[in-house]
Write a protein that holds these residues in place. Structure first.
Motif, PDB file in Angstrom:
ATOM      1  N   LEU B  63     -18.327 -37.647 -15.806  1.00 26.84           N
ATOM      2  CA  LEU B  63     -17.683 -37.760 -14.953  1.00 26.84           C
ATOM      3  C   LEU B  63     -16.006 -37.696 -15.110  1.00 26.84           C
ATOM      4  O   LEU B  63     -15.342 -37.033 -14.405  1.00 26.84           O
ATOM      5  CB  LEU B  63     -17.966 -38.677 -13.947  1.00 26.84           C
ATOM      6  N   LEU B  64     -15.758 -38.646 -16.263  1.00 23.56           N
ATOM      7  CA  LEU B  64     -14.528 -38.419 -16.776  1.00 23.56           C
ATOM      8  C   LEU B  64     -13.891 -37.161 -17.191  1.00 23.56           C
ATOM      9  O   LEU B  64     -12.734 -36.810 -17.084  1.00 23.56           O
ATOM     10  CB  LEU B  64     -14.261 -39.872 -17.559  1.00 23.56           C
ATOM     11  N   GLY B  65     -14.821 -36.420 -17.918  1.00 20.61           N
ATOM     12  CA  GLY B  65     -14.445 -35.318 -18.381  1.00 20.61           C
ATOM     13  C   GLY B  65     -14.414 -34.322 -17.227  1.00 20.61           C
ATOM     14  O   GLY B  65     -13.391 -33.460 -17.171  1.00 20.61           O
ATOM     15  N   GLU B  66     -15.132 -34.314 -16.271  1.00 22.32           N
ATOM     16  CA  GLU B  66     -14.959 -33.437 -15.178  1.00 22.32           C
ATOM     17  C   GLU B  66     -13.689 -33.714 -14.268  1.00 22.32           C
ATOM     18  O   GLU B  66     -12.886 -32.832 -13.985  1.00 22.32           O
ATOM     19  CB  GLU B  66     -15.915 -33.634 -14.097  1.00 22.32           C
ATOM     20  N   THR B  67     -13.464 -35.104 -14.170  1.00 23.79           N
ATOM     21  CA  THR B  67     -11.942 -35.487 -13.537  1.00 23.79           C
ATOM     22  C   THR B  67     -10.774 -34.878 -14.252  1.00 23.79           C
ATOM     23  O   THR B  67      -9.879 -34.549 -13.481  1.00 23.79           O
ATOM     24  CB  THR B  67     -11.924 -37.067 -13.836  1.00 23.79           C
ATOM     25  N   ARG B  68     -10.750 -34.949 -15.498  1.00 22.46           N
ATOM     26  CA  ARG B  68      -9.613 -34.265 -16.352  1.00 22.46           C
ATOM     27  C   ARG B  68      -9.290 -32.937 -15.946  1.00 22.46           C
ATOM     28  O   ARG B  68      -8.454 -32.613 -15.661  1.00 22.46           O
ATOM     29  CB  ARG B  68      -9.967 -34.606 -17.578  1.00 22.46           C
ATOM     30  N   SER B  69     -10.456 -32.257 -16.110  1.00 24.03           N
ATOM     31  CA  SER B  69     -10.369 -30.952 -15.864  1.00 24.03           C
ATOM     32  C   SER B  69     -10.026 -30.356 -14.431  1.00 24.03           C
ATOM     33  O   SER B  69      -9.105 -29.625 -14.231  1.00 24.03           O
ATOM     34  CB  SER B  69     -11.738 -29.792 -15.889  1.00 24.03           C
ATOM     35  N   LEU B  70     -10.368 -31.314 -13.300  1.00 21.68           N
ATOM     36  CA  LEU B  70      -9.955 -31.082 -12.123  1.00 21.68           C
ATOM     37  C   LEU B  70      -8.485 -31.342 -11.751  1.00 21.68           C
ATOM     38  O   LEU B  70      -7.595 -30.711 -11.171  1.00 21.68           O
ATOM     39  CB  LEU B  70     -10.929 -31.938 -11.102  1.00 21.68           C
ATOM     40  N   TYR B  71      -8.230 -32.728 -12.533  1.00 19.01           N
ATOM     41  CA  TYR B  71      -6.618 -33.115 -12.212  1.00 19.01           C
ATOM     42  C   TYR B  71      -5.885 -31.892 -12.807  1.00 19.01           C
ATOM     43  O   TYR B  71      -4.637 -31.752 -12.742  1.00 19.01           O
ATOM     44  CB  TYR B  71      -6.497 -34.367 -13.020  1.00 19.01           C
ATOM     45  N   GLN B  72      -6.155 -31.632 -14.022  1.00 17.96           N
ATOM     46  CA  GLN B  72      -5.419 -30.623 -14.744  1.00 17.96           C
ATOM     47  C   GLN B  72      -5.038 -29.302 -13.909  1.00 17.96           C
ATOM     48  O   GLN B  72      -4.162 -28.740 -13.667  1.00 17.96           O
ATOM     49  CB  GLN B  72      -6.082 -29.946 -16.344  1.00 17.96           C
TER      50      GLN B  72
END
Lengths: 317, 267
Positions: B63-72
Motif C-alpha cells: 500500500l505504501l508503494g502504491e501511495t508513493r506512485s499516486l502522490y508522485q
C-alpha cells in the motif's frame, strides 16, 4: 556402552576439527545440542524483540521512502526470526516451548533491545552500530559447525549488511543536514555507543561458555576479539561522519595497530541482563501481550483447519 | 517503485477543470492507501503469530508503494512544485480525502481483518477496471497494484472465513467487528462529485459496474464463513470529502510529527 559413547564423541570432535558440518540426523553430544538450542533460540528471540525498538518509529518516519525502508527492515527481522526458529526446530526444540521460555524470562534475548529509541537518529544508529555489531557476531556463524544454523545465517547476514548500510545512510543524511539534524545524530551516538560495545558479551575472562563453544566451533572468535574489531571498524566511520565517539580514553595504538578504548560499564551491562534496563519490562510485556491476545486467532485457525479436513473427508467418502 | 513521468502532452490534453478533478481523485486514492498502510504498520511486531506479522507488513508495504506512485502523479498533476512528502505529511486533516473505513483503529485481529476485507474487495475490483483507464499513468499504477491487491483480498477473505467458521470466540469477535465496520463500507462505492466527473469522462470506472462482482465475492466469502451479510445498516460517509472520524487527527499527529517539528529538512 561407555566405550561406544567415547568413540562417538571422538568421532564427533574429529568431524568438527575437520570442518565437516554437523547435520540434524548426526549423532551429537547432549551438551552440544543444548548449547545450540540455547544460542539459536536466543538469537531468534532477539530478532523478534528487536522488531520493537525500530517498530517504535515506523508510524513517525519522516518521509514515505524512509517509512517503506524501515517497515521492510523490521519485516526482515521477523523473517530472520522464522528461519532461526526453524533451525532450532531441527534440534528437537518446538517453537511453542521456545516462546514459552522467552515469555517466562527463562530464555534471554540481546540486551541491546532493552534500550529505548528516542529520536529518528536512533533508526540510523541502530542500523549502523547495532546491526554492525550483530554482523561481526554473525558473519563467523555462517561457518559455524551446525549446518542448518550456518545456512540460516548466510541469508540473515546478507540482509543485515543491507540494514547496516541503510543505517549509515540515515546518519550520513543527518550529518550533512541542518545543525539540528547533526545534533540529533550525535546525541544518538552518545547514547548507543557503549551499549553496542556491550553486545559482544562479557570480557573473555568472565565468559564461561566461550572455551567450549570455540572447541565445538559454534563460536570462532572471543568476545574481546570481536569488540576490538568493532571499535577499529567504527571509529573511522564516525570520523567520516564528523561525529565524536563518546570515549575520552579512545586512542590509536600504533603497536597493536588498533584503538585502545575505555572500560565498558559492566555494572550497567549486568543490570540490564538481570532485567533492570529501561525497557526490559516493556519489551517482554509487548511480546507476552501479542502472544496472549493472539491465542484466540491461532485457536480459530486450527479449529477451522480441522473443520475443513473433516469436510474434505466426508466429501471424499 | 516509481512510474516513469508521463508525457507532458498527455497531461495537457485535459481541460484545466478535469485536470483539477483528476488531481483531487488521485490524491484521494493516495490518502486511502497511505492511511490504511499506516494502520497496518501499527501491527508490526505485535501480530498474533509471526507469519501474520509478516503478512500484514507485506500488505502495508504494498500500500505504501502504491501511495508513493499516486502522490508522485498527483504532484505532477498539480504542477505547483509540491513533492510526494509535502502531499503526504503537510496537509490539514480536512484536506485528507480517504474514506472513513481505512482510518478506523486496528482493534483486535477480527477488526483488522474485517476492515481489510471490506477495503480489499473494493480495491481489487476497482484496480482491475482502472487498468483499462485511458489515463496511461493511472492504468500503469493499477496494473502493478492489482496483482498485490489480489493477494490482499485472498489473505483477508481466507481470514474472514477462518474467523467466522473457527471457534465460538472468533465468531463473536467477527460479529462485533462487522457491527462496528460494516457501516463504513458503503462510502467506498458512493461516488463524490469529483469521482462522478471522472467517471463521466471515462477516466475511472463507474462504481455501479463493479458492484455485481464485488457482491458475488462478498456473498461467497460470507457463506463460507457461515456469517449472514448485514442488512439495512445506515452507511456513514464524509471521509472522501474531508469530514473525518476523530481517529484521523491522531494518525496525523504521529505521521506528521517529524515534518512539522523539523520543517524543510531532507531525510
Amino acid at each position: 556402552m561407555e566405550t561406544v559413547e567415547i568413540n562417538l564423541e571422538e568421532q564427533f570432535q574429529a568431524r568438527i576439527d575437520a570442518d565437516i558440518r554437523i547435520e540434524p540426523k548426526d549423532w551429537m553430544p547432549d551438551a552440544y545440542r543444548k548449547t545450540l538450542i540455547r544460542q539459536i533460540s536466543q538469537h531468534a528471540h532477539s530478532e523478534l524483540v528487536g522488531m520493537l525498538p525500530e517498530g517504535n518509529w515506523i508510524t513517525r518516519a519522516p518521509s514515505l521512502k524512509r517509512k517503506s525502508i524501515l517497515l521492510s527492515k523490521v519485516q526482515d527481522e521477523a523473517g530472520h526470526g522464522l528461519y532461526l526458529y526453524s533451525a532450532a526446530e531441527t534440534l528437537g526444540a518446538s517453537r511453542d516451548q521456545m516462546l514459552a521460555d522467552l515469555h517466562s524470562g527463562k530464555a534471554k534475548y540481546s540486551s541491546i533491545f532493552n534500550y529505548p529509541t528516542l529520536s529518528w537518529a536512533d533508526m540510523g544508529t541502530v542500523g549502523w552500530l547495532v546491526d554492525g555489531a550483530a554482523i561481526l557476531n554473525q558473519v563467523p556463524l555462517c561457518r559455524t559447525s551446525y549446518g542448518p544454523y550456518a545456512r540460516a545465517m548466510v541469508r540473515v547476514c546478507k540482509e543485515e549488511s543491507f540494514h547496516q548500510r541503510q543505517g549509515f545512510e540515515i546518519m550520513q543524511t543527518l550529518c550533512e543536514g541542518a545543525p539540528e539534524q547533526k545534533a540529533m545524530a550525535q546525541e544518538a551516538l552518545n547514547r548507543w555507543w557503549w551499549p553496542t560495545l556491550m553486545m559482544f558479551g562479557p570480557k573473555d575472562a568472565d565468559s564461561p561458555n566461550t572455551e567450549q563453544s570455540m572447541k565445538w566451533r559454534i563460536k570462532r572468535f572471543t568476545n574481546d576479539e570481536l569488540r576490538q574489531k568493532f571499535v577499529d571498524m567504527m571509529v573511522p566511520q564516525a570520523e567520516f561522519l564528523g561525529l565524536t565517539v563518546p570515549d575520552p580514553a579512545l586512542k590509536w595504538n600504533e603497536t597493536k595497530q588498533g584503538y585502545d578504548f575505555g572500560e565498558v560499564n559492566w555494572e550497567e551491562f549486568w543490570n540490564v541482563v538481570k532485567g533492570n534496563g529501561m525497557c526490559n519490562k516493556d519489551r517482554l510485556g509487548a511480546r507476552v501481550k501479542a502472544h496472549e491476545e493472539g491465542a484466540w486467532v491461532r485457536e480459530a485457525a486450527l479449529a477451522h483447519a480441522k473443520k475443513r479436513a473433516a469436510k474434505a473427508e466426508t466429501q471424499a467418502a | 517503485m516509481q512510474v516513469a513521468p508521463s508525457e507532458t502532452a498527455a497531461l495537457n490534453s485535459y481541460s484545466p477543470e478535469l485536470r483539477q478533478q483528476l488531481f483531487l481523485c488521485v490524491l484521494q486514492l493516495a490518502d486511502t492507501s497511505l492511511i490504511l498502510g499506516h494502520r497496518l504498520s501499527e501491527w508490526c511486531g505485535h501480530g498474533p503469530v509471526l507469519e501474520q506479522d509478516l503478512a500484514m507488513a507485506n500488505i502495508a508495504l504494498d500500500l505504501l508503494g502504491e501511495t508513493r506512485s499516486l502522490y508522485q502523479y498527483a504532484a505532477e498533476l498539480e504542477g505547483q512544485g509540491r513533492t510526494e512528502d509535502d502531499l503526504a505529511f503537510l496537509r490539514l486533516a480536512v484536506e485528507y480525502k480517504n474514506p472513513l473505513l481505512v482510518e478506523q483503529p486496528n482493534g483486535d485481529f477480527a477488526d483488522t481483518v474485517t476492515r481489510q476485507f471490506l477495503f480489499d474487495n473494493f480495491h481489487y475490483h476497482f484496480l482491475r477496471a482502472l487498468k483499462n483507464s485511458p489515463d496511461e499513468r493511472l492504468a500503469a499504477i493499477a496494473e502493478k497494484a492489482v496483482k498485490e491487491a489480489a493477494y490482499h483480498l485472498k489473505w483477508s477473505s481466507e481470514w474472514l472465513i477462518r474467523l467466522g467458521d473457527g471457534t465460538e470466540e472468533s465468531r463473536k469477535r467477527l460479529d462485533k467487528a462487522l457491527d462496528t465496520l460494516w457501516r463504513y463500507s458503503g462510502e467506498l462505492t458512493k461516488p463524490t462529485a469529483t469521482e462522478q466527473a471522472l467517471q463521466a469522462a471515462g477516466i475511472i470506472p463507474d462504481y455501479a459496474t463493479l458492484l455485481p462482482t464485488m457482491e458475488a465475492h462478498l456473498n461467497h466469502v460470507f457463506q463460507e464463513a457461515t456469517v449472514p451479510v448485514p442488512q439495512g445498516v445506515f452507511m456513514m460517509t464524509g471521509g472522501k470529502e474531508g469530514r473525518h472520524t476523530e481517529h484521523l487527527g491522531y494518525i496525523l499527529a504521529e505521521l506528521q510529527y517529524m515534518q512539522r517539528t523539523y520543517p524543510g529538512m531532507k531525510w
